[in-house]
Design a protein around this motif. Sequence first.
Motif, PDB file in Angstrom:
ATOM      1  N   ARG E  85     -21.472 -10.828  -3.393  1.00  0.00           N
ATOM      2  CA  ARG E  85     -21.707  -9.968  -4.563  1.00  0.00           C
ATOM      3  C   ARG E  85     -20.565 -10.078  -5.564  1.00  0.00           C
ATOM      4  O   ARG E  85     -20.776  -9.977  -6.767  1.00  0.00           O
ATOM      5  CB  ARG E  85     -21.870  -8.488  -4.163  1.00  0.00           C
ATOM      6  N   ASN E  86     -19.344 -10.234  -5.071  1.00  0.00           N
ATOM      7  CA  ASN E  86     -18.188 -10.347  -5.971  1.00  0.00           C
ATOM      8  C   ASN E  86     -17.994 -11.768  -6.501  1.00  0.00           C
ATOM      9  O   ASN E  86     -17.110 -11.986  -7.326  1.00  0.00           O
ATOM     10  CB  ASN E  86     -16.909  -9.889  -5.257  1.00  0.00           C
ATOM     11  N   VAL E 131     -24.753  -0.109   2.704  1.00  0.00           N
ATOM     12  CA  VAL E 131     -23.627   0.765   2.393  1.00  0.00           C
ATOM     13  C   VAL E 131     -22.440  -0.060   1.882  1.00  0.00           C
ATOM     14  O   VAL E 131     -21.800   0.292   0.880  1.00  0.00           O
ATOM     15  CB  VAL E 131     -23.234   1.604   3.623  1.00  0.00           C
ATOM     16  N   LEU E 135     -20.885   0.426  -1.797  1.00  0.00           N
ATOM     17  CA  LEU E 135     -19.466   0.780  -1.940  1.00  0.00           C
ATOM     18  C   LEU E 135     -18.717  -0.269  -2.764  1.00  0.00           C
ATOM     19  O   LEU E 135     -17.738   0.039  -3.453  1.00  0.00           O
ATOM     20  CB  LEU E 135     -18.833   0.926  -0.552  1.00  0.00           C
ATOM     21  N   THR E 136     -19.206  -1.491  -2.734  1.00  0.00           N
ATOM     22  CA  THR E 136     -18.600  -2.558  -3.537  1.00  0.00           C
ATOM     23  C   THR E 136     -18.967  -2.441  -5.010  1.00  0.00           C
ATOM     24  O   THR E 136     -18.106  -2.485  -5.878  1.00  0.00           O
ATOM     25  CB  THR E 136     -19.073  -3.934  -3.000  1.00  0.00           C
ATOM     26  N   GLU E 137     -20.242  -2.276  -5.282  1.00  0.00           N
ATOM     27  CA  GLU E 137     -20.729  -2.365  -6.665  1.00  0.00           C
ATOM     28  C   GLU E 137     -20.772  -1.032  -7.397  1.00  0.00           C
ATOM     29  O   GLU E 137     -20.698  -1.006  -8.622  1.00  0.00           O
ATOM     30  CB  GLU E 137     -22.134  -2.957  -6.653  1.00  0.00           C
ATOM     31  N   PRO E 139     -19.169   2.392  -6.208  1.00  0.00           N
ATOM     32  CA  PRO E 139     -18.593   3.320  -5.231  1.00  0.00           C
ATOM     33  C   PRO E 139     -18.868   4.787  -5.563  1.00  0.00           C
ATOM     34  O   PRO E 139     -18.930   5.623  -4.666  1.00  0.00           O
ATOM     35  CB  PRO E 139     -17.088   3.005  -5.268  1.00  0.00           C
ATOM     36  N   ALA E 164     -16.296   0.912   5.918  1.00  0.00           N
ATOM     37  CA  ALA E 164     -15.686   1.144   4.607  1.00  0.00           C
ATOM     38  C   ALA E 164     -14.389   0.358   4.460  1.00  0.00           C
ATOM     39  O   ALA E 164     -14.096  -0.207   3.401  1.00  0.00           O
ATOM     40  CB  ALA E 164     -15.427   2.635   4.400  1.00  0.00           C
ATOM     41  N   ALA E 168     -13.599  -2.318   1.677  1.00  0.00           N
ATOM     42  CA  ALA E 168     -12.532  -2.038   0.718  1.00  0.00           C
ATOM     43  C   ALA E 168     -11.497  -3.162   0.718  1.00  0.00           C
ATOM     44  O   ALA E 168     -11.055  -3.628  -0.340  1.00  0.00           O
ATOM     45  CB  ALA E 168     -11.870  -0.699   1.055  1.00  0.00           C
ATOM     46  N   ASN E 171     -12.686  -6.150  -1.081  1.00  0.00           N
ATOM     47  CA  ASN E 171     -12.649  -5.941  -2.528  1.00  0.00           C
ATOM     48  C   ASN E 171     -11.252  -6.210  -3.072  1.00  0.00           C
ATOM     49  O   ASN E 171     -11.103  -6.629  -4.224  1.00  0.00           O
ATOM     50  CB  ASN E 171     -13.135  -4.527  -2.880  1.00  0.00           C
TER      51      ASN E 171
END
Lengths: 193, 193, 193, 193, 193, 193
Positions: E85-86, E131, E135-137, E139, E164, E168, E171
């Motif tokens: 996703r990143n 989840v 939480l990535t895209e 939060p 999480a 995190a 990220n």
Amino acid sequence: MSAPTLEDDAMTRFEVPEFEDLPEDLQARISQETEEAGFTPNVFSAFASKPSHFRAFFEYHDALVDDTALDREEVEMIVVAVSGRNHCYYCNVAHGALLRIYSGDPELADQLVANYRQADISEKRMAMLDVAVTLTEAPDEVTEAHLERLAGVGYSAEAMWDIAAVTAFFNLSNRMAMFADMRPNEEFQTMGR
Amino acid sequence: MSAPTLEDDAMTRFEVPEFEDLPEDLQARISQETEEAGFTPNVFSAFASKPSHFRAFFEYHDALVDDTALDREEVEMIVVAVSGRNHCYYCNVAHGALLRIYSGDPELADQLVANYRQADISEKRMAMLDVAVTLTEAPDEVTEAHLERLAGVGYSAEAMWDIAAVTAFFNLSNRMAMFADMRPNEEFQTMGR
Amino acid sequence: MSAPTLEDDAMTRFEVPEFEDLPEDLQARISQETEEAGFTPNVFSAFASKPSHFRAFFEYHDALVDDTALDREEVEMIVVAVSGRNHCYYCNVAHGALLRIYSGDPELADQLVANYRQADISEKRMAMLDVAVTLTEAPDEVTEAHLERLAGVGYSAEAMWDIAAVTAFFNLSNRMAMFADMRPNEEFQTMGR
Amino acid sequence: MSAPTLEDDAMTRFEVPEFEDLPEDLQARISQETEEAGFTPNVFSAFASKPSHFRAFFEYHDALVDDTALDREEVEMIVVAVSGRNHCYYCNVAHGALLRIYSGDPELADQLVANYRQADISEKRMAMLDVAVTLTEAPDEVTEAHLERLAGVGYSAEAMWDIAAVTAFFNLSNRMAMFADMRPNEEFQTMGR
Amino acid sequence: MSAPTLEDDAMTRFEVPEFEDLPEDLQARISQETEEAGFTPNVFSAFASKPSHFRAFFEYHDALVDDTALDREEVEMIVVAVSGRNHCYYCNVAHGALLRIYSGDPELADQLVANYRQADISEKRMAMLDVAVTLTEAPDEVTEAHLERLAGVGYSAEAMWDIAAVTAFFNLSNRMAMFADMRPNEEFQTMGR
Amino acid sequence: MSAPTLEDDAMTRFEVPEFEDLPEDLQARISQETEEAGFTPNVFSAFASKPSHFRAFFEYHDALVDDTALDREEVEMIVVAVSGRNHCYYCNVAHGALLRIYSGDPELADQLVANYRQADISEKRMAMLDVAVTLTEAPDEVTEAHLERLAGVGYSAEAMWDIAAVTAFFNLSNRMAMFADMRPNEEFQTMGR
């Protein structure tokens, strides 16, 4: 002349009041609009459900078109471009009609509803719409550079304020129309085509 | 009492007028606000640069807080949550102060500026803010289901209209404040903490 | 009957060929379309600049409307809703006209261009458009649940494939029209209003 | 040689037909592909479920690779960069394999799937991918300036059309593959590494 | 055994130090990793340029894989889905290799890089990745409901914290790799295929 | 001096341990922080629930503020701007307090929480925050040009690494605080105003 009738389906999510039950100043304004347009635009019927908001809404609107450094075509160009980005059915159709009339161009409104970047307009007005759409979609990205660009194509300080004000007001207006599900009168569909 | 002084840096991108040069009705309103608050909030100084807009803006604002089915704390909660999403420095700070005062809670404003979903509020008000934020960020995604949810937690039809109206108005207000780069008076920083 | 003339400004970013210079099969197809419509829709003039793409594009298009489990109104509803989200001026106007004709409803196209969620359509077709728009804007978010929803409102497996195919094809078509800056013929503006 | 077998799980959401039941022209095309590749790529098995779409899809595809001002490596670079942005599993893997083969570079496909901006490519091809990705993600933001940039790095008018056409076609293709949940043959995983 | 050599092009935007110039504890860690992997993964070479960050980064990483309520396959699934996703080239490739090894599945990594929603995984792990990606895209959209869903499919409180924490940390990790333009060692490309 | 007490509601979604049950090194660190600040910041109480993560988290944090080419005000400016974009209540408030103290400016934190583009900061630091926010929101859009811009305003290679590292670490930190729903101590609200 008989009293105007407010269309029951001017909006689908709130009740439209009876003309007879409205305060006198609202009756007067609606009668005048109806006489001028030949029908009662549904935004008047919808806002009539809350008279204090009706008064403030149309006072603001009147200031935007009466006390402005922009010409009326520019005002309606901003309205349609902003409403297109916000996906507002009522404003696309009602102000699309006004834009066709003020511009004398039957195609400009459909261009601005779709994609202002492909509209047949001057560089000056493209700058105006770039700023209006940025202020609509990402107001935190507006910087000094945007005002400099407007100055560069010839807008005065007052005209810049007015560009922002029309944009801001239709960000209000679009949201009220969309929340209440206001429906454009069918008369708007063919005006100016 | 001496006449109020409008701060030169109430906004950075347009010139702030002199109090003495304003029309009488604007002078009266500003004097009254200054007396009540102990200072002249910069939004008055900024809008004074265009009197017709000043009048319409504050008439609308007054209707939203005076003629409403919401309580004042709810109004300010919407304002701060919407302004937080729109990234409006002026409104975060000025209305954050008002919210601290009306709610008696020193932490709620910072919660709403950051992320209304983590605020310590009732389920009813969470529904109110969910709708206000959706109407702010994706007005085309508002459907009948949102109104049903508001009805389900106890909001009347008028309260729903008012939730939309406060949201819509601050989508206008945030954009004017951000475009003009209005700066909150330093007095707001510590009010109610 | 005289040979059709391709409008020079069918698109602004690539040269439009002369009818006389086209391969015979393109001439035949364009003549037939022109006879039926009374004018040459600009998408034919634009794609004629690359005959191999012309053939494949219209073969795909023909399959979508001739060999389908959807009715033609459904096909055009998807086209207009997808083109509205993608901001395609050519497709909004040209297929808006077709939708007005196939649906007999002068307002539906403007509703779908603006915001399909506020269109006056059945629950079944709202499900169809929800899937078409999700597949347009966030294809990675389409899951089994979307197909189950379509089945639940009565679409067959073939109809689901066709919903996806119309959506996918106009994601191609919108991008070609926008990249080449194709311009709708003015005849489309008033058709079916 | 024995007849090809279509993999049952070429896609998970629609039924894959039997080879024997296909029209003759589809059998011929699939036999040829199978002979050349050594296996039947699942996109053929999936599209075979609707022969009219099969024919149009592969006619378009063939035009894109046979009648083009781009070299094949450029075509596959666009395909992989577009598919990466659209999150298409089938196209990432199948066209990633093709790109490794046509470029002779085992790493380029993984770079383009992840982030074309960090790929080891020439400035010319970076311009090509910038336009392809903008046309994919925000087609309304494509302006004359993008075409000028392509011209500036040396692309002809026909090459620009082809860049748009490959991009547009894989915006179709990605959506069909994702909607039907097409699965890449395991043979693709290791080709060209 | 001879000392490891750090690849000069482990990252393109900062200088990679010489192994001999590193503090002893970094030399020891890198030697051990090199012995185990058969090569020096470039993330070690890159972080070695700032020893205090090297130590903290790998201490955090070690805690995530050594002191965890998740199994190692779950950890790597989160890493690859988040990195996909990143759009992180280094992490897609390096952790894609690890995931192929820990899962014994040659296809799972490419599925997660493309679109975790179409991966062949259990409902439990789909909840985990939903989840992690939220939480990535977004939060701010994580609410109590997400934790309840994780509990519902069988994750303990500690496992939730760990989900999480892995999310995190990557990220962080994705952003360092992308900013420094770290390049995956070519050995990763074929591991586990 | 008596032992610190960890606030039960330091976070709402996981249990906060008792100080007495913590490993000695955590007790020592927490005692020292408590002595210096006059209270125990809740991030220590929250991370204490997993000692291995506590150690790695604060080792990383310490490296970022102790071994850096940035001054402390710059570090906290990045933290607050990043946390504002990620909508992190804990970090907005706790690091907002630190920024007021390190900068001696009572308004800067509220500016950065709202919209760093309207903050009263030098061009050099605006470049720093532009890069930090891009790396936060769209890490795939960071290119060589961003590093050149940082170099152009005077940042060394190490300072660039540190800008990225602080940004990356608070992308971790924000996500942990938001997932666990950490709550800022009330002492932070008024510090430095």
